[in-house]
Design a protein around this motif. Sequence first.
Motif, PDB file in Angstrom:
ATOM      1  N   UNK A  54     -43.196 -50.429  24.433  1.00  0.00           N
ATOM      2  CA  UNK A  54     -43.201 -51.100  25.745  1.00  0.00           C
ATOM      3  C   UNK A  54     -41.810 -51.620  26.077  1.00  0.00           C
ATOM      4  N   UNK A  55     -41.187 -52.306  25.122  1.00  0.00           N
ATOM      5  CA  UNK A  55     -39.855 -52.872  25.353  1.00  0.00           C
ATOM      6  C   UNK A  55     -38.859 -51.771  25.723  1.00  0.00           C
ATOM      7  N   UNK A  56     -38.907 -50.659  25.011  1.00  0.00           N
ATOM      8  CA  UNK A  56     -38.002 -49.539  25.299  1.00  0.00           C
ATOM      9  C   UNK A  56     -38.292 -48.925  26.670  1.00  0.00           C
ATOM     10  N   UNK A  57     -39.564 -48.707  26.976  1.00  0.00           N
ATOM     11  CA  UNK A  57     -39.939 -48.112  28.264  1.00  0.00           C
ATOM     12  C   UNK A  57     -39.516 -49.012  29.422  1.00  0.00           C
ATOM     13  N   UNK A  58     -39.806 -50.293  29.320  1.00  0.00           N
ATOM     14  CA  UNK A  58     -39.480 -51.221  30.401  1.00  0.00           C
ATOM     15  C   UNK A  58     -37.965 -51.358  30.590  1.00  0.00           C
ATOM     16  N   UNK A  59     -37.219 -51.339  29.513  1.00  0.00           N
ATOM     17  CA  UNK A  59     -35.764 -51.441  29.609  1.00  0.00           C
ATOM     18  C   UNK A  59     -35.191 -50.208  30.300  1.00  0.00           C
ATOM     19  N   UNK A  60     -35.758 -49.057  29.997  1.00  0.00           N
ATOM     20  CA  UNK A  60     -35.338 -47.814  30.663  1.00  0.00           C
ATOM     21  C   UNK A  60     -35.689 -47.871  32.146  1.00  0.00           C
TER      22      UNK A  60
END
Length: 149
Positions: A54-60
Amino acid sequence: MVLRACGFIIFRRLVGRIPSPGNIEYLLLQTSYGEHHWTPPKGHVDPGEDDLTTALRETKEEAGLGAEHLKVIKGFVQELHYEVRGKPKEVLYWLAELKDPGTAVTLSDEHRDYRWAQLEEACTLARYKDLQDTLRAAHRHLEACQDKQ
């Protein structure tokens, strides 16, 4: 039901300087809704998704920075608890370094501005005590890592 979100405290080291905690800037995004508060990139966990994904997806999505741009710092995760419109919310933040300090930030429609700021300015922008405490904890973690080198 508790709303759950995950994101990153993203930092970069200023180019051409000796690595030290004083040469670090943190990324904050200004929301395009509500009070236009400043926050690190974060977002809600999708069904079946793990927290780090989630953290990676949202940051992207929010900043245009993918896993290829970030180095996740081991040993740091902060969990915040607060209420949003009367409902409990928890947010997990990991700490990540921008590998290339010159990488461009690309905002989504959810945000109208971004800023790289040293610790005290970042805390002033953040406004909320729990987020300020998280930024300071991240900075202390980086200082401790620096001392071990």
